[in-house]
Motif scaffolding. Structure first.
Motif, PDB file in Angstrom:
ATOM      1  N   THR A 286      34.359  32.654  43.193  1.00 30.06           N
ATOM      2  CA  THR A 286      33.566  33.441  44.134  1.00 30.06           C
ATOM      3  C   THR A 286      32.639  32.543  44.946  1.00 30.06           C
ATOM      4  N   THR A 287      32.058  31.544  44.275  1.00 34.33           N
ATOM      5  CA  THR A 287      31.164  30.606  44.975  1.00 34.33           C
ATOM      6  C   THR A 287      31.910  29.878  46.084  1.00 34.33           C
ATOM      7  N   LEU A 288      33.172  29.535  45.826  1.00 35.01           N
ATOM      8  CA  LEU A 288      33.984  28.858  46.839  1.00 35.01           C
ATOM      9  C   LEU A 288      34.063  29.712  48.110  1.00 35.01           C
ATOM     10  N   LEU A 289      34.400  31.005  47.933  1.00 34.81           N
ATOM     11  CA  LEU A 289      34.513  31.886  49.100  1.00 34.81           C
ATOM     12  C   LEU A 289      33.163  32.090  49.775  1.00 34.81           C
ATOM     13  N   ARG A 290      32.129  32.247  48.940  1.00 33.56           N
ATOM     14  CA  ARG A 290      30.784  32.457  49.511  1.00 33.56           C
ATOM     15  C   ARG A 290      30.322  31.227  50.303  1.00 33.56           C
TER      16      ARG A 290
ATOM     17  N   HIS B  17      35.831  38.361  55.351  1.00 34.26           N
ATOM     18  CA  HIS B  17      35.537  38.154  53.932  1.00 34.26           C
ATOM     19  C   HIS B  17      35.460  39.508  53.244  1.00 34.26           C
ATOM     20  N   VAL B  18      36.310  39.727  52.257  1.00 35.02           N
ATOM     21  CA  VAL B  18      36.243  40.953  51.455  1.00 35.02           C
ATOM     22  C   VAL B  18      35.585  40.578  50.134  1.00 35.02           C
ATOM     23  N   PRO B  19      34.304  40.915  49.973  1.00 36.17           N
ATOM     24  CA  PRO B  19      33.562  40.370  48.831  1.00 36.17           C
ATOM     25  C   PRO B  19      33.952  41.020  47.507  1.00 36.17           C
ATOM     26  N   GLU B  20      33.659  40.293  46.449  1.00 31.78           N
ATOM     27  CA  GLU B  20      33.856  40.820  45.103  1.00 31.78           C
ATOM     28  C   GLU B  20      33.009  42.080  44.942  1.00 31.78           C
ATOM     29  N   GLY B  21      33.586  43.093  44.326  1.00 32.16           N
ATOM     30  CA  GLY B  21      32.841  44.338  44.129  1.00 32.16           C
ATOM     31  C   GLY B  21      32.835  45.217  45.370  1.00 32.16           C
ATOM     32  N   ARG B  22      33.685  44.875  46.353  1.00 32.49           N
ATOM     33  CA  ARG B  22      33.962  45.705  47.535  1.00 32.49           C
ATOM     34  C   ARG B  22      32.819  45.832  48.530  1.00 32.49           C
ATOM     35  N   HIS B  23      31.599  46.150  48.074  1.00 34.21           N
ATOM     36  CA  HIS B  23      30.448  46.218  48.974  1.00 34.21           C
ATOM     37  C   HIS B  23      30.672  47.046  50.231  1.00 34.21           C
ATOM     38  N   VAL B  24      31.217  48.242  50.081  1.00 33.89           N
ATOM     39  CA  VAL B  24      31.268  49.142  51.242  1.00 33.89           C
ATOM     40  C   VAL B  24      29.838  49.620  51.509  1.00 33.89           C
TER      41      VAL B  24
ATOM     42  N   LEU C 185      39.480  36.144  53.584  1.00 32.43           N
ATOM     43  CA  LEU C 185      39.091  35.730  52.239  1.00 32.43           C
ATOM     44  C   LEU C 185      39.028  36.977  51.363  1.00 32.43           C
ATOM     45  N   LEU C 186      39.834  36.991  50.301  1.00 36.69           N
ATOM     46  CA  LEU C 186      39.866  38.173  49.437  1.00 36.69           C
ATOM     47  C   LEU C 186      39.357  37.796  48.048  1.00 36.69           C
ATOM     48  N   ASP C 187      38.289  38.444  47.623  1.00 38.84           N
ATOM     49  CA  ASP C 187      37.686  38.113  46.328  1.00 38.84           C
ATOM     50  C   ASP C 187      37.980  39.213  45.310  1.00 38.84           C
ATOM     51  N   GLU C 188      38.850  38.934  44.387  1.00 34.50           N
ATOM     52  CA  GLU C 188      39.207  39.867  43.308  1.00 34.50           C
ATOM     53  C   GLU C 188      39.540  41.274  43.803  1.00 34.50           C
ATOM     54  N   PRO C 189      40.492  41.405  44.731  1.00 26.42           N
ATOM     55  CA  PRO C 189      40.761  42.747  45.248  1.00 26.42           C
ATOM     56  C   PRO C 189      41.312  43.715  44.198  1.00 26.42           C
ATOM     57  N   SER C 190      41.914  43.194  43.148  1.00 24.95           N
ATOM     58  CA  SER C 190      42.528  44.107  42.181  1.00 24.95           C
ATOM     59  C   SER C 190      41.594  44.461  41.033  1.00 24.95           C
ATOM     60  N   HIS C 191      40.402  43.876  41.046  1.00 21.18           N
ATOM     61  CA  HIS C 191      39.511  44.026  39.895  1.00 21.18           C
ATOM     62  C   HIS C 191      39.141  45.479  39.624  1.00 21.18           C
ATOM     63  N   GLY C 192      39.395  45.914  38.401  1.00 21.55           N
ATOM     64  CA  GLY C 192      38.981  47.242  37.966  1.00 21.55           C
ATOM     65  C   GLY C 192      39.791  48.387  38.547  1.00 21.55           C
TER      66      GLY C 192
ATOM     67  N   LEU D  79      43.258  33.646  51.907  1.00 21.92           N
ATOM     68  CA  LEU D  79      42.826  32.873  50.742  1.00 21.92           C
ATOM     69  C   LEU D  79      42.415  33.888  49.689  1.00 21.92           C
ATOM     70  N   LEU D  80      43.210  33.947  48.617  1.00 15.07           N
ATOM     71  CA  LEU D  80      43.081  35.027  47.642  1.00 15.07           C
ATOM     72  C   LEU D  80      42.546  34.499  46.320  1.00 15.07           C
ATOM     73  N   VAL D  81      41.423  35.041  45.892  1.00 11.06           N
ATOM     74  CA  VAL D  81      40.853  34.682  44.606  1.00 11.06           C
ATOM     75  C   VAL D  81      41.182  35.799  43.626  1.00 11.06           C
ATOM     76  N   GLU D  82      41.780  35.458  42.510  1.00 13.11           N
ATOM     77  CA  GLU D  82      42.206  36.506  41.582  1.00 13.11           C
ATOM     78  C   GLU D  82      42.101  36.049  40.135  1.00 13.11           C
ATOM     79  N   GLN D  83      41.690  36.955  39.266  1.00 10.00           N
ATOM     80  CA  GLN D  83      41.840  36.700  37.840  1.00 10.00           C
ATOM     81  C   GLN D  83      43.237  37.094  37.398  1.00 10.00           C
ATOM     82  N   ASN D  84      43.785  38.079  38.118  1.00  8.86           N
ATOM     83  CA  ASN D  84      45.129  38.540  37.834  1.00  8.86           C
ATOM     84  C   ASN D  84      46.127  37.542  38.442  1.00  8.86           C
TER      85      ASN D  84
END
Lengths: 283, 234
Positions: free
Chosen positions: B41-45, B80-87, B157-164, B188-193
């Protein structure tokens, strides 16, 4: 009875706009601005000088008040408030209370302590509707307030920068990621907040005299309105304003006029104790 | 298109990223894999200018990004699509999308851009007047991606789009990410999955404790015994 109701609504509409400014600042910046009523005083002085020197009616002078105080607010935000946005609440309280003292005393030095009032042709005029008498200055101030509230609503809902103000209030990080300059937006919101209140101060000039300490009369009133409507809600502040105006005016039917602020205090404390999220749900 | 060179970053404490170098070429989807605290996440931020203490070099189409204010970066073509969506929770879906167009607000093709998002996510279209905060996690993720696309980015930049999210929704997003990439947007996709990430990406990097420990094509990474054990659970 009906007379008191009408009086209260006319007063309350203006209270609403005055408090909307405070509510906007809190809603967007998360700062409780204790100096807010001082900007009302500044707005009244701008309108007074505009009347005295330029012969402008306060209803028109209010536009000048709005512009001048907006500029002052923008600068105050960029130079002072901005530094405490992320600071603990205590630092924010110190700064805004300090600002209150500085502005009030600067006004005392600059304008002296005398009460100043304007004289306009419609000051003692009015309209008669059956048994009810509507004072012209109250009516005009109310209309001006409602127009400004409508313009503000349209601005926040429809314009790009208005939408950005709402976005920053809800999620500053996500706002940055779509290209919103949050520092600029905070300054815009603070300027707008104090300008709204200054405008409200200007339009009541025909029936309230201005002095450097006039803000003190409005502080409790402003906070009561905002607490009633839910801190941070613009629509709530307007509704809260009308409620407060009506309560104030109705209370004079039952209690002596000196006690009208007592009723406000009681409501203020009751709301804080029983329904701290505000009376209007989800507004 | 995006070049990250020897990037280190910290939030006041020890380095979260140290000496990270990676690259995204035009038209590519690149995955960054790694555990929770690896620094993804820090990389994308840092790319988006949200990490003031980032050091090193980041260039996007030849423009240096470090030191640039964060709000000036979307305009260069980075979404940038942040982790946790942030709508924006108390805004309608449509207003959320409009906010995404803030840096490109010329009204000419605004409706076209909105239509494109609706085509990608029909569910967003159905719910366009609803408050974003009241919608499901999957729907919010679609709004968040749609919002980033409204700025017509060249790189997403996609940060954990599938999370939860439920597996069915994850599949839906997976298809959408492929479609976005086919329309010419680099990702650029960051994923735990890791399974999901490697199935959409052309190439990938593995981040461990702030370092790039492995990189390669998706096929190479999927075949790597270490990756299989650590991230694919095989």
């Amino acid at each position: 009875m009906f007379q008191a109701l009408v009086d209260g609504i006319l007063l309350g509409g203006v209270y609403g706009v005055i408090a909307t400014g405070l509510s906007l600042v809190f809603g967007v910046l998360g700062v409780v601005n204790f100096a807010h009523a001082e900007f009302l005083m500044l707005g009244m002085y701008v309108a007074w000088f505009a009347w005295r020197w330029l012969g402008l009616d306060p209803m028109l002078g209010s536009v000048l008040s709005f512009i001048v105080v907006f500029a002052v607010g923008y600068l105050v935000q960029r130079t002072l408030i901005e530094r405490v946005l992320k600071a603990p609440p205590a630092a924010q309280v110190f700064l805004t209370v300090g600002l209150l003292i500085v502005i009030e005393n600067a006004a005392l030095m600059a304008f002296g302590s005398e009460f100043r009032s304007v004289s306009v042709p419609y000051q003692v005029e009015g309209y008669r509707l059956g048994d009810i008498f509507i004072g012209a200055p109250y009516l005009y101030a109310f209309i001006a307030a409602i127009i400004l509230a409508a313009v503000l609503w349209l601005y926040l809902e429809r314009s790009w920068t208005g939408r950005a103000i709402r976005a920053v209030a809800q999620d500053p990080m996500a706002s940055t990621l779509v290209g919103v300059d949050t520092r600029r937006t905070y300054a815009l919101a603070f300027g707008l907040g104090v300008a709204l209140t200054a405008f409200g101060g200007a339009v009541i000039l025909p029936y309230i005299t201005v002095s450097p300490t006039v803000g003190g009369q409005f502080v409790v009133l402003m906070f009561t309105v905002v607490v009633l409507g839910g801190l941070g809600s613009v629509a709530g502040a307007l509704a809260g304003g009308i409620v407060v105006g009506v309560v104030q005016s109705m209370s004079t039917l039952v209690f002596p006029i000196q006690l009208q602020n007592l009723c406000l205090f009681v409501i203020f404390i009751a709301v804080l104790a029983l329904r701290p999220q505000g009376l209007i749900k989800g507004a | 298109m995006l070049e990250v060179c020897d990037l280190s970053a910290a939030y006041g404490g020890p380095d979260v990223l140290s000496g990270v170098s990676l690259e995204v070429k035009a038209g590519e989807t690149v995955a960054v894999l790694g555990a929770n605290t690896a620094g993804k996440t820090t990389l994308l931020r840092a790319i988006s200018g949200l990490v003031p203490k980032a050091r090193g070099h980041i260039a996007f189409e030849g423009t240096a990004l470090l030191g640039r204010p964060a709000h000036a970066i979307p305009d260069l073509g980075i979404g940038h699509v942040p982790e946790g969506r942030h709508v924006f929770p108390r805004m309608s879906t449509l207003d959320n999308l409009l906010m995404g167009a803030f840096c490109h607000r010329d009204a000419r093709d605004l409706t076209e851009r909105i239509e494109r998002v609706f085509k990608l996510f029909p569910r967003v279209k159905e719910r366009q007047t609803q408050m974003a905060g009241l919608m499901s996690g999957g729907e919010q993720q679609m709004i968040s991606i749609g919002r980033a696309l409204m700025g017509t980015p060249k790189l997403l930049l996609l940060d954990e789009p599938s999370h939860g999210l439920a597996p069915l929704v994850v599949d839906e997003l997976h298809v959408a990410i492929g479609e976005i990439n086919r329309q010419g947007v680099s990702v650029l996709l960051v994923e735990q999955n890791a399974m999901l990430a490697l199935s959409v990406a052309h190439r990938g990097y593995v981040l461990e404790a702030g370092h790039v420990v492995l990189s390669g094509t998706s096929d190479e990474l999927s075949a790597d015994p270490g990756v299989r054990r650590a991230y694919l659970g095989i």
